[in-house]
Design a protein around this motif. Structure first.
Motif, PDB file in Angstrom:
ATOM      1  N   LEU A   1     143.737  23.539  19.734  1.00  0.00           N
ATOM      2  CA  LEU A   1     142.701  23.510  18.655  1.00  0.00           C
ATOM      3  C   LEU A   1     143.482  23.736  17.493  1.00  0.00           C
ATOM      4  CD1 LEU A   1     140.290  22.969  17.160  1.00  0.00           C
ATOM      5  CD2 LEU A   1     139.553  25.050  16.902  1.00  0.00           C
ATOM      6  N   ARG A   2     144.792  24.928  17.699  1.00  0.00           N
ATOM      7  CA  ARG A   2     145.340  25.615  16.477  1.00  0.00           C
ATOM      8  C   ARG A   2     146.313  23.730  15.853  1.00  0.00           C
ATOM      9  NH1 ARG A   2     142.650  28.124  15.895  1.00  0.00           N
ATOM     10  NH2 ARG A   2     141.988  30.400  15.815  1.00  0.00           N
ATOM     11  N   VAL A   3     147.287  23.472  16.628  1.00  0.00           N
ATOM     12  CA  VAL A   3     147.968  22.464  17.032  1.00  0.00           C
ATOM     13  C   VAL A   3     146.799  21.464  15.712  1.00  0.00           C
ATOM     14  CG1 VAL A   3     149.120  20.764  18.184  1.00  0.00           C
ATOM     15  CG2 VAL A   3     148.957  22.457  18.535  1.00  0.00           C
ATOM     16  N   ALA A   4     145.567  21.151  15.993  1.00  0.00           N
ATOM     17  CA  ALA A   4     144.696  20.035  15.288  1.00  0.00           C
ATOM     18  C   ALA A   4     144.609  20.530  14.092  1.00  0.00           C
ATOM     19  CB  ALA A   4     143.533  19.525  16.304  1.00  0.00           C
ATOM     20  N   GLU A   5     144.732  21.878  13.556  1.00  0.00           N
ATOM     21  CA  GLU A   5     144.472  22.458  12.871  1.00  0.00           C
ATOM     22  C   GLU A   5     145.933  22.008  11.866  1.00  0.00           C
ATOM     23  OE1 GLU A   5     141.024  25.677  13.532  1.00  0.00           O
ATOM     24  OE2 GLU A   5     143.228  26.170  12.489  1.00  0.00           O
ATOM     25  N   TRP A   6     147.113  22.141  12.860  1.00  0.00           N
ATOM     26  CA  TRP A   6     148.406  22.441  11.200  1.00  0.00           C
ATOM     27  C   TRP A   6     148.407  20.805  11.384  1.00  0.00           C
ATOM     28  CZ3 TRP A   6     152.405  19.277  13.621  1.00  0.00           C
ATOM     29  CH2 TRP A   6     153.843  19.762  13.103  1.00  0.00           C
ATOM     30  N   MET A   7     148.393  19.738  12.238  1.00  0.00           N
ATOM     31  CA  MET A   7     148.307  18.661  12.099  1.00  0.00           C
ATOM     32  C   MET A   7     147.447  17.756  10.741  1.00  0.00           C
ATOM     33  SD  MET A   7     150.697  17.234  14.216  1.00  0.00           S
ATOM     34  CE  MET A   7     150.389  15.672  13.827  1.00  0.00           C
ATOM     35  N   PHE A   8     146.675  18.654  10.735  1.00  0.00           N
ATOM     36  CA  PHE A   8     145.152  18.089   9.522  1.00  0.00           C
ATOM     37  C   PHE A   8     146.185  18.186   8.205  1.00  0.00           C
ATOM     38  CE2 PHE A   8     143.058  19.149   5.297  1.00  0.00           C
ATOM     39  CZ  PHE A   8     141.820  18.829   5.671  1.00  0.00           C
ATOM     40  N   LEU A   9     147.028  18.387   8.644  1.00  0.00           N
ATOM     41  CA  LEU A   9     148.409  18.295   6.826  1.00  0.00           C
ATOM     42  C   LEU A   9     148.762  17.368   6.496  1.00  0.00           C
ATOM     43  CD1 LEU A   9     150.950  21.480   6.633  1.00  0.00           C
ATOM     44  CD2 LEU A   9     149.581  20.956   5.175  1.00  0.00           C
ATOM     45  N   PHE A  10     149.509  16.315   7.886  1.00  0.00           N
ATOM     46  CA  PHE A  10     149.792  15.336   7.690  1.00  0.00           C
ATOM     47  C   PHE A  10     148.663  13.710   7.967  1.00  0.00           C
ATOM     48  CE2 PHE A  10     152.244  18.186  10.305  1.00  0.00           C
ATOM     49  CZ  PHE A  10     152.830  18.679   9.141  1.00  0.00           C
ATOM     50  N   ARG A  11     147.192  14.506   7.764  1.00  0.00           N
ATOM     51  CA  ARG A  11     146.209  13.646   7.637  1.00  0.00           C
ATOM     52  C   ARG A  11     146.451  11.803   7.819  1.00  0.00           C
ATOM     53  NH1 ARG A  11     145.223  17.402   4.399  1.00  0.00           N
ATOM     54  NH2 ARG A  11     144.309  16.815   2.662  1.00  0.00           N
ATOM     55  N   ASN A  12     147.728  12.132   6.022  1.00  0.00           N
ATOM     56  CA  ASN A  12     147.105  10.591   4.938  1.00  0.00           C
ATOM     57  C   ASN A  12     148.879  10.143   4.889  1.00  0.00           C
ATOM     58  OD1 ASN A  12     145.705  11.530   3.643  1.00  0.00           O
ATOM     59  ND2 ASN A  12     146.028  12.698   2.201  1.00  0.00           N
ATOM     60  N   GLN A  13     149.689  10.977   5.884  1.00  0.00           N
ATOM     61  CA  GLN A  13     150.966   9.909   5.946  1.00  0.00           C
ATOM     62  C   GLN A  13     151.068   8.987   7.447  1.00  0.00           C
ATOM     63  OE1 GLN A  13     154.350  13.518   7.467  1.00  0.00           O
ATOM     64  NE2 GLN A  13     153.730  14.303   5.460  1.00  0.00           N
ATOM     65  N   GLY A  14     149.644   8.771   7.860  1.00  0.00           N
ATOM     66  CA  GLY A  14     149.476   7.708   8.436  1.00  0.00           C
ATOM     67  C   GLY A  14     149.684   7.988  10.109  1.00  0.00           C
ATOM     68  N   GLY A  15     149.696   6.795  10.811  1.00  0.00           N
ATOM     69  CA  GLY A  15     149.967   6.985  12.423  1.00  0.00           C
ATOM     70  C   GLY A  15     149.326   6.115  13.526  1.00  0.00           C
ATOM     71  N   PRO A  16     150.176   5.924  14.561  1.00  0.00           N
ATOM     72  CA  PRO A  16     149.503   5.044  15.260  1.00  0.00           C
ATOM     73  C   PRO A  16     147.513   4.726  15.464  1.00  0.00           C
ATOM     74  CG  PRO A  16     150.406   5.518  16.312  1.00  0.00           C
ATOM     75  CD  PRO A  16     150.260   7.417  15.435  1.00  0.00           C
ATOM     76  N   ASP A  17     147.241   4.345  14.176  1.00  0.00           N
ATOM     77  CA  ASP A  17     145.468   4.160  14.695  1.00  0.00           C
ATOM     78  C   ASP A  17     144.604   5.358  13.991  1.00  0.00           C
ATOM     79  OD1 ASP A  17     145.669   1.737  14.561  1.00  0.00           O
ATOM     80  OD2 ASP A  17     145.525   2.115  17.209  1.00  0.00           O
ATOM     81  N   ASP A  18     145.193   6.135  13.591  1.00  0.00           N
ATOM     82  CA  ASP A  18     145.346   7.486  12.995  1.00  0.00           C
ATOM     83  C   ASP A  18     144.905   8.316  14.268  1.00  0.00           C
ATOM     84  OD1 ASP A  18     143.190   6.185  10.197  1.00  0.00           O
ATOM     85  OD2 ASP A  18     145.022   6.955  10.112  1.00  0.00           O
ATOM     86  N   LEU A  19     145.960   8.529  14.932  1.00  0.00           N
ATOM     87  CA  LEU A  19     145.834   9.292  16.086  1.00  0.00           C
ATOM     88  C   LEU A  19     145.575  10.349  16.091  1.00  0.00           C
ATOM     89  CD1 LEU A  19     146.978   9.693  19.269  1.00  0.00           C
ATOM     90  CD2 LEU A  19     148.396   9.938  17.898  1.00  0.00           C
ATOM     91  N   HIS A  20     146.067  11.318  15.224  1.00  0.00           N
ATOM     92  CA  HIS A  20     145.714  12.693  14.693  1.00  0.00           C
ATOM     93  C   HIS A  20     144.220  13.161  14.363  1.00  0.00           C
ATOM     94  CE1 HIS A  20     149.210  14.083  17.028  1.00  0.00           C
ATOM     95  NE2 HIS A  20     149.681  13.307  15.789  1.00  0.00           N
ATOM     96  N   ASN A  21     143.760  13.187  15.172  1.00  0.00           N
ATOM     97  CA  ASN A  21     142.132  14.219  14.999  1.00  0.00           C
ATOM     98  C   ASN A  21     142.108  16.273  15.311  1.00  0.00           C
ATOM     99  OD1 ASN A  21     139.509  14.574  14.445  1.00  0.00           O
ATOM    100  ND2 ASN A  21     138.558  13.180  15.371  1.00  0.00           N
ATOM    101  N   TYR A  22     141.548  16.545  13.480  1.00  0.00           N
ATOM    102  CA  TYR A  22     141.722  18.012  13.902  1.00  0.00           C
ATOM    103  C   TYR A  22     140.584  18.458  14.405  1.00  0.00           C
ATOM    104  CZ  TYR A  22     138.796  17.037   9.283  1.00  0.00           C
ATOM    105  OH  TYR A  22     138.069  16.204   8.753  1.00  0.00           O
ATOM    106  N   ARG A  23     139.346  17.850  14.966  1.00  0.00           N
ATOM    107  CA  ARG A  23     138.484  18.592  15.859  1.00  0.00           C
ATOM    108  C   ARG A  23     138.215  18.072  16.753  1.00  0.00           C
ATOM    109  NH1 ARG A  23     136.915  14.150  11.810  1.00  0.00           N
ATOM    110  NH2 ARG A  23     135.720  14.640   9.896  1.00  0.00           N
ATOM    111  N   THR A  24     137.815  18.938  17.193  1.00  0.00           N
ATOM    112  CA  THR A  24     137.749  18.976  18.787  1.00  0.00           C
ATOM    113  C   THR A  24     137.039  17.712  19.620  1.00  0.00           C
ATOM    114  OG1 THR A  24     135.281  20.277  19.216  1.00  0.00           O
ATOM    115  CG2 THR A  24     137.810  21.971  18.598  1.00  0.00           C
ATOM    116  N   HIS A  25     137.493  18.149  20.707  1.00  0.00           N
ATOM    117  CA  HIS A  25     136.677  16.740  21.790  1.00  0.00           C
ATOM    118  C   HIS A  25     135.816  17.722  22.714  1.00  0.00           C
ATOM    119  CE1 HIS A  25     138.820  13.857  19.458  1.00  0.00           C
ATOM    120  NE2 HIS A  25     139.808  14.465  19.579  1.00  0.00           N
ATOM    121  N   PRO A  26     134.843  18.295  22.518  1.00  0.00           N
ATOM    122  CA  PRO A  26     133.862  19.016  23.694  1.00  0.00           C
ATOM    123  C   PRO A  26     133.525  18.189  24.483  1.00  0.00           C
ATOM    124  CG  PRO A  26     133.055  18.697  21.820  1.00  0.00           C
ATOM    125  CD  PRO A  26     134.131  17.931  21.220  1.00  0.00           C
TER     126      PRO A  26
END
Length: 450
Positions: free
Chosen positions: A89-114
């Motif tokens: 989860l901490r990695v996902a929060e770190w990835m939030f910094l790059f949410r506007n830099q694009g990626g393969p179909d917006d790969l990184h989602n900062y939310r949990t996947h319960p």
């Protein structure tokens, strides 16, 4: 800072602002009408976040980037300071910094996947894992999976949907410190990787290589999905938390989808291996040229070109290496930013540039000396004097903020910003044309104070 970080907690404030008044600032923030206090921490309303972030980036791009770099480094510390499970989860929060830099179909989602569980490999998982590997990548890949299941079962992670014991996908991050004949024979990708490492980046005592060797899900193989997102989080988290890793690799079959994203993260393609008529593309990173701490800060600076650290020849790891221009430019700026923390120079990419003579007994002193020489050489005309003054006031005299440096120079802030931008360009140009010198260690305090 609050606008850029996914969530603000007191440790983040302390890491970015220092200990002074952290409690007071946090209490003030949580009372603001556009800040929502949640169990995770403080979240600004989306519209406020977007407006504040865009405004700061427009008003002061350098301050904007500096803030992102500090938040990114604090994110790294957060990943390192929690359990392995919490790190995802901490990695996902770190990835939030790059949410506007694009990626393969917006790969990184900062939310949990319960609804998905990330678990170790169990003995009863092996038949399903081998079946998924063969269906996705063919029998040769399944044979390689079988080898590594026996050799490093702890390297595998299996994803399961909540309430089900059946594997939904799996991944494996191998840790290798020596090329064993049986590994080469059973896995063509690992054979190619060891050939590459031995040719251009031989491991030193105490070092190892890491490779995210498998990432398999049923159906659309390696397409962006919550399963692949967890694989990516696990991979990034291991890079952030592991010590002694000299080189890192990740393997994708779908290079068209993933290649640009990885290049933007500083991982160029370094090899391609044919397995059962399918190309497995290997992307690499060379941590000796850019530490994890440097990478997370560089990655967060929006205007910078990614540093592709992978050496092209064995000599590229030596002190005479000619760095690509973007890496050289960023190395100069990083040297200025860290001038008062000399230990950072021990990992500077500029140590592999022409600024440091081959065989130097003290490469850090030689690098600092070359920068001193170039800075002094700027004072050949009035514009050069202004460049020297701007760089000295900002980095050498270590003014607390850019506005403080402008006051020190007695010029309006807008004028100071123009002078500083031109000064950086002039210093880089001077260093590029500066002739290589013999080793002449320079005391670290020799740069003139104003």
């Amino acid at each position: 800072m609050v606008a850029q970080a996914y969530v603000t907690r007191e440790p983040l404030l302390r890491a970015v602002l220092g200990d002074e008044d952290t409690d007071t600032v946090f209490s003030w923030l949580r009372q603001l009408p556009f800040i929502e206090a949640t169990p995770e921490g403080l979240h600004p309303h989306d519209a406020v976040r977007a407006t504040r972030e865009a405004d700061l980036r427009w008003r002061d791009p350098e301050r904007y980037d500096d803030g992102r770099a500090r938040i990114s480094l604090a994110g790294l510390q957060a990943v390192r300071g929690v359990t392995v499970k919490e790190a995802l989860l901490r990695v996902a929060e770190w990835m939030f910094l790059f949410r506007n830099q694009g990626g393969p179909d917006d790969l990184h989602n900062y939310r949990t996947h319960p609804h998905i569980e990330d678990t170790p490999l169990r003995a009863e998982d092996v038949p399903d894992v081998l079946r998924m590997a063969e269906e996705a990548e063919g029998p040769a890949s399944a044979a390689a999976v079988s080898h590594w299941v026996r050799r490093q079962p702890e390297a595998f992670r299996v994803h399961r949907y909540a309430g089900s014991s059946a594997p939904a996908s799996f991944m494996a991050i191998l840790r290798l410190d020596a090329p064993l004949p049986e590994d080469r024979a059973e896995d063509p990708v690992i054979a190619a990787v060891w050939d590459l490492v031995e040719a251009v980046a031989p491991l030193r005592p105490g070092e190892h290589l890491g490779i995210r060797r498998f990432a398999v899900q049923p159906g659309g193989h390696q397409r962006p999905s919550p399963l692949m997102e967890l694989t990516s989080r696990r991979t990034i988290g291991e890079e952030m938390r592991t010590h002694g890793r000299a080189v890192t690799f990740t393997v994708f079959e779908d290079a068209d989808r993933w290649g640009r994203y990885l290049a933007e993260a500083g991982m160029p393609e370094v090899a391609a291996v044919d397995i059962d008529g399918r190309q497995q593309h290997v992307f690499g990173r060379y941590w000796r040229r850019q530490t994890v701490e440097q990478w997370v800060q560089h990655r967060a600076r929006a205007a910078l070109t990614p540093v592709a650290t992978w050496p092209t020849t064995a000599s590229a790891s030596g002190p005479g290496d000619q760095l690509p221009l973007p890496a050289f430019e960023e190395g100069v700026l990083e040297a200025l930013r860290t001038w008062h923390t000399p230990r950072e120079f021990a990992t500077s990419v500029l140590l592999h540039s022409r600024l440091v003579p081959p065989g130097s007994p003290d490469p850090v002193a030689d690098l600092r000396g070359a920068i001193v020489t170039a800075l002094d050489a700027l004072q050949i005309d009035p514009a050069g004097v202004k460049a020297h003054e701007a760089l000295t006031a900002t980095y050498i005299a270590a003014s607390r903020t850019h506005k403080a440096a402008a006051r020190r120079l007695g010029v309006p802030y807008g004028t100071y910003r123009r002078h500083l931008a031109l000064a950086k360009e002039r210093l880089i140009e001077q260093l590029l044309r500066q002739p290589a010198t013999t080793s002449t260690p320079t005391p670290p305090h020799s740069l003139p104070e104003e």
